[in-house]
Design a protein around this motif. Sequence first.
Motif, PDB file in Angstrom:
ATOM      1  N   ALA A   1      41.655   7.088  42.762  1.00 52.49           N
ATOM      2  CA  ALA A   1      40.238   6.719  42.808  1.00 52.49           C
ATOM      3  C   ALA A   1      39.606   7.184  44.115  1.00 52.49           C
ATOM      4  O   ALA A   1      40.256   7.202  45.167  1.00 52.49           O
ATOM      5  CB  ALA A   1      40.083   5.215  42.642  1.00 52.49           C
ATOM      6  N   GLU A   2      38.336   7.570  44.044  1.00 53.83           N
ATOM      7  CA  GLU A   2      37.640   8.041  45.247  1.00 53.83           C
ATOM      8  C   GLU A   2      37.475   6.914  46.262  1.00 53.83           C
ATOM      9  O   GLU A   2      37.619   7.120  47.465  1.00 53.83           O
ATOM     10  CB  GLU A   2      36.272   8.613  44.865  1.00 53.83           C
ATOM     11  CG  GLU A   2      36.363   9.881  44.013  1.00 53.83           C
ATOM     12  CD  GLU A   2      34.993  10.461  43.727  1.00 53.83           C
ATOM     13  OE1 GLU A   2      33.992   9.887  44.219  1.00 53.83           O
ATOM     14  OE2 GLU A   2      34.923  11.480  43.011  1.00 53.83           O
ATOM     15  N   GLU A   3      37.170   5.731  45.771  1.00 60.24           N
ATOM     16  CA  GLU A   3      37.000   4.580  46.665  1.00 60.24           C
ATOM     17  C   GLU A   3      38.325   3.828  46.770  1.00 60.24           C
ATOM     18  O   GLU A   3      38.859   3.339  45.774  1.00 60.24           O
ATOM     19  CB  GLU A   3      35.916   3.651  46.134  1.00 60.24           C
ATOM     20  CG  GLU A   3      35.610   2.477  47.066  1.00 60.24           C
ATOM     21  CD  GLU A   3      34.489   1.611  46.536  1.00 60.24           C
ATOM     22  OE1 GLU A   3      34.293   0.508  47.091  1.00 60.24           O
ATOM     23  OE2 GLU A   3      33.811   2.026  45.576  1.00 60.24           O
ATOM     24  N   LYS A   4      38.871   3.740  47.967  1.00 63.78           N
ATOM     25  CA  LYS A   4      40.158   3.091  48.184  1.00 63.78           C
ATOM     26  C   LYS A   4      40.026   1.576  48.094  1.00 63.78           C
ATOM     27  O   LYS A   4      39.037   0.990  48.530  1.00 63.78           O
ATOM     28  CB  LYS A   4      40.749   3.497  49.538  1.00 63.78           C
ATOM     29  CG  LYS A   4      40.959   5.001  49.681  1.00 63.78           C
ATOM     30  CD  LYS A   4      41.816   5.559  48.543  1.00 63.78           C
ATOM     31  CE  LYS A   4      41.939   7.073  48.604  1.00 63.78           C
ATOM     32  NZ  LYS A   4      42.655   7.620  47.441  1.00 63.78           N
ATOM     33  N   ASN A   5      41.055   0.958  47.526  1.00 60.71           N
ATOM     34  CA  ASN A   5      41.074  -0.492  47.347  1.00 60.71           C
ATOM     35  C   ASN A   5      42.441  -1.013  47.776  1.00 60.71           C
ATOM     36  O   ASN A   5      43.328  -1.219  46.939  1.00 60.71           O
ATOM     37  CB  ASN A   5      40.788  -0.837  45.886  1.00 60.71           C
ATOM     38  CG  ASN A   5      40.555  -2.324  45.667  1.00 60.71           C
ATOM     39  OD1 ASN A   5      40.948  -3.155  46.479  1.00 60.71           O
ATOM     40  ND2 ASN A   5      39.912  -2.658  44.564  1.00 60.71           N
ATOM     41  N   PRO A   6      42.646  -1.232  49.093  1.00 62.58           N
ATOM     42  CA  PRO A   6      43.968  -1.642  49.595  1.00 62.58           C
ATOM     43  C   PRO A   6      44.529  -2.906  48.937  1.00 62.58           C
ATOM     44  O   PRO A   6      45.730  -2.951  48.637  1.00 62.58           O
ATOM     45  CB  PRO A   6      43.726  -1.838  51.093  1.00 62.58           C
ATOM     46  CG  PRO A   6      42.574  -0.939  51.406  1.00 62.58           C
ATOM     47  CD  PRO A   6      41.694  -0.994  50.188  1.00 62.58           C
ATOM     48  N   PRO A   7      43.725  -3.977  48.708  1.00 66.15           N
ATOM     49  CA  PRO A   7      44.301  -5.163  48.052  1.00 66.15           C
ATOM     50  C   PRO A   7      44.844  -4.867  46.658  1.00 66.15           C
ATOM     51  O   PRO A   7      45.940  -5.320  46.301  1.00 66.15           O
ATOM     52  CB  PRO A   7      43.114  -6.139  47.989  1.00 66.15           C
ATOM     53  CG  PRO A   7      42.220  -5.717  49.108  1.00 66.15           C
ATOM     54  CD  PRO A   7      42.335  -4.236  49.157  1.00 66.15           C
ATOM     55  N   ALA A   8      44.087  -4.093  45.865  1.00 66.27           N
ATOM     56  CA  ALA A   8      44.560  -3.744  44.524  1.00 66.27           C
ATOM     57  C   ALA A   8      45.792  -2.852  44.605  1.00 66.27           C
ATOM     58  O   ALA A   8      46.733  -2.991  43.809  1.00 66.27           O
ATOM     59  CB  ALA A   8      43.451  -3.039  43.744  1.00 66.27           C
ATOM     60  N   CYS A   9      45.794  -1.946  45.575  1.00 63.21           N
ATOM     61  CA  CYS A   9      46.938  -1.056  45.759  1.00 63.21           C
ATOM     62  C   CYS A   9      48.175  -1.858  46.154  1.00 63.21           C
ATOM     63  O   CYS A   9      49.281  -1.591  45.674  1.00 63.21           O
ATOM     64  CB  CYS A   9      46.610  -0.017  46.831  1.00 63.21           C
ATOM     65  SG  CYS A   9      47.773   1.355  46.925  1.00 63.21           S
ATOM     66  N   SER A  10      47.998  -2.848  47.017  1.00 66.40           N
ATOM     67  CA  SER A  10      49.120  -3.695  47.426  1.00 66.40           C
ATOM     68  C   SER A  10      49.661  -4.499  46.245  1.00 66.40           C
ATOM     69  O   SER A  10      50.874  -4.658  46.085  1.00 66.40           O
ATOM     70  CB  SER A  10      48.680  -4.647  48.543  1.00 66.40           C
ATOM     71  OG  SER A  10      48.326  -3.936  49.709  1.00 66.40           O
ATOM     72  N   ALA A  11      48.751  -5.003  45.394  1.00 67.57           N
ATOM     73  CA  ALA A  11      49.173  -5.767  44.219  1.00 67.57           C
ATOM     74  C   ALA A  11      49.979  -4.889  43.263  1.00 67.57           C
ATOM     75  O   ALA A  11      51.036  -5.297  42.751  1.00 67.57           O
ATOM     76  CB  ALA A  11      47.956  -6.345  43.510  1.00 67.57           C
ATOM     77  N   ALA A  12      49.491  -3.660  43.018  1.00 62.72           N
ATOM     78  CA  ALA A  12      50.214  -2.743  42.135  1.00 62.72           C
ATOM     79  C   ALA A  12      51.587  -2.406  42.714  1.00 62.72           C
ATOM     80  O   ALA A  12      52.589  -2.356  41.987  1.00 62.72           O
ATOM     81  CB  ALA A  12      49.392  -1.466  41.927  1.00 62.72           C
ATOM     82  N   THR A  13      51.637  -2.178  44.022  1.00 61.71           N
ATOM     83  CA  THR A  13      52.906  -1.867  44.683  1.00 61.71           C
ATOM     84  C   THR A  13      53.888  -3.021  44.554  1.00 61.71           C
ATOM     85  O   THR A  13      55.085  -2.815  44.295  1.00 61.71           O
ATOM     86  CB  THR A  13      52.673  -1.550  46.169  1.00 61.71           C
ATOM     87  OG1 THR A  13      51.808  -0.417  46.275  1.00 61.71           O
ATOM     88  CG2 THR A  13      53.982  -1.247  46.887  1.00 61.71           C
ATOM     89  N   PHE A  14      53.390  -4.241  44.715  1.00 56.60           N
ATOM     90  CA  PHE A  14      54.257  -5.422  44.607  1.00 56.60           C
ATOM     91  C   PHE A  14      54.899  -5.499  43.226  1.00 56.60           C
ATOM     92  O   PHE A  14      56.114  -5.712  43.093  1.00 56.60           O
ATOM     93  CB  PHE A  14      53.449  -6.695  44.882  1.00 56.60           C
ATOM     94  CG  PHE A  14      54.231  -7.958  44.634  1.00 56.60           C
ATOM     95  CD1 PHE A  14      55.081  -8.470  45.609  1.00 56.60           C
ATOM     96  CD2 PHE A  14      54.121  -8.633  43.428  1.00 56.60           C
ATOM     97  CE1 PHE A  14      55.820  -9.628  45.375  1.00 56.60           C
ATOM     98  CE2 PHE A  14      54.844  -9.797  43.189  1.00 56.60           C
ATOM     99  CZ  PHE A  14      55.697 -10.291  44.171  1.00 56.60           C
ATOM    100  N   PHE A  15      54.091  -5.321  42.173  1.00 57.53           N
ATOM    101  CA  PHE A  15      54.625  -5.456  40.818  1.00 57.53           C
ATOM    102  C   PHE A  15      55.545  -4.292  40.462  1.00 57.53           C
ATOM    103  O   PHE A  15      56.550  -4.493  39.756  1.00 57.53           O
ATOM    104  CB  PHE A  15      53.485  -5.578  39.810  1.00 57.53           C
ATOM    105  CG  PHE A  15      52.816  -6.918  39.823  1.00 57.53           C
ATOM    106  CD1 PHE A  15      53.497  -8.049  39.402  1.00 57.53           C
ATOM    107  CD2 PHE A  15      51.516  -7.068  40.284  1.00 57.53           C
ATOM    108  CE1 PHE A  15      52.896  -9.306  39.422  1.00 57.53           C
ATOM    109  CE2 PHE A  15      50.904  -8.307  40.309  1.00 57.53           C
ATOM    110  CZ  PHE A  15      51.595  -9.425  39.880  1.00 57.53           C
TER     111      PHE A  15
END
Length: 310
Positions: free
Chosen positions: A78-92
């Motif tokens: 995605a063009e706009e970065k979303n660190p919290p969502a990225c961290s959640a995806a990484t966790f799962f």
Amino acid sequence: MEFQPLHRDDPGLAIVTYIGVGISMVSLVICLIIEAVVWRKIRKNNTSYLRHVSIVNIAVSLLTANIWFIIGAAISDAEEKNPPACSAATFFVHFFYLALFFWMLASALLLLYRAVSVFEGGLSKRSMLALGFCLGYGAPLIIATITIAVTAAKGTYIQDTGVCWLNWEPSRTLLAFVIPALLIVVINFMILLVVMYKMLRRRVAGDATQAGEKHVLVVIARSLAVLTPFFGLTWSLGVGTLVDPNNTAIHYSFAFFNSLQGFFILVFGTLLDKKVHGVFSVCFLTVIFLLNAKSNLEHQNLSSDISKLP
């Protein structure tokens, strides 16, 4: 899943990864459908039942991890970065990939336990199920939770390049996945050697129950003998991308083999099981019998109608 951002924009690598993950996900869905069909038939034998519980949870873990991998890839692109969502995806992704390996460990420990105590009493089915779920999901949850709790506040949990995966520089959080995964591969190899030694030395009596137990043990051993080296190969190639990040061949090999894990689980975990063959053979013969019966009935009705004609 790249450990370094060097090949992130390689279109060929992306194509190989997404095609492989797609094949893997379809294979895992087929695996779960087959398991649902044969479920009632495999519950009579405790070892067979526990083995199929392991296979189902291995398939569910990998399928869920692949889904989160795709979500993480979409967030990364995605063009706009979303660190919290990225961290959640990484966790799962971290949690479910670890669950995959810990369920493989649970399957190997079941093989070892039943090979040692197949002719004795031992733990009940309920106790073994409880231990399996605690190991299969409890251990990964502890590791994944501790990893994110220690590194997220410092901003070193995910890669700073925007890729939704565990960081390597500077926190080395990636080791929270690599070390347990490769350690389990080594443990499974050792268990296989012990079980093969036990099975070669043991004389199996003619009792049908004991013979059935031995058959299940052989099936588990064969599955682990194929899947353990395969999984060890895929994640060893992952370590290779860390050691030699400029080697394109290693990246392509890792993407190809790692994305097809679900296909190998379907083939070696489910399709090669004789109990599955037996159930589908019965279903096939039943369908053929019903079709023949229907055809004969229609033929008789037609003959009857013709005989009534003036």
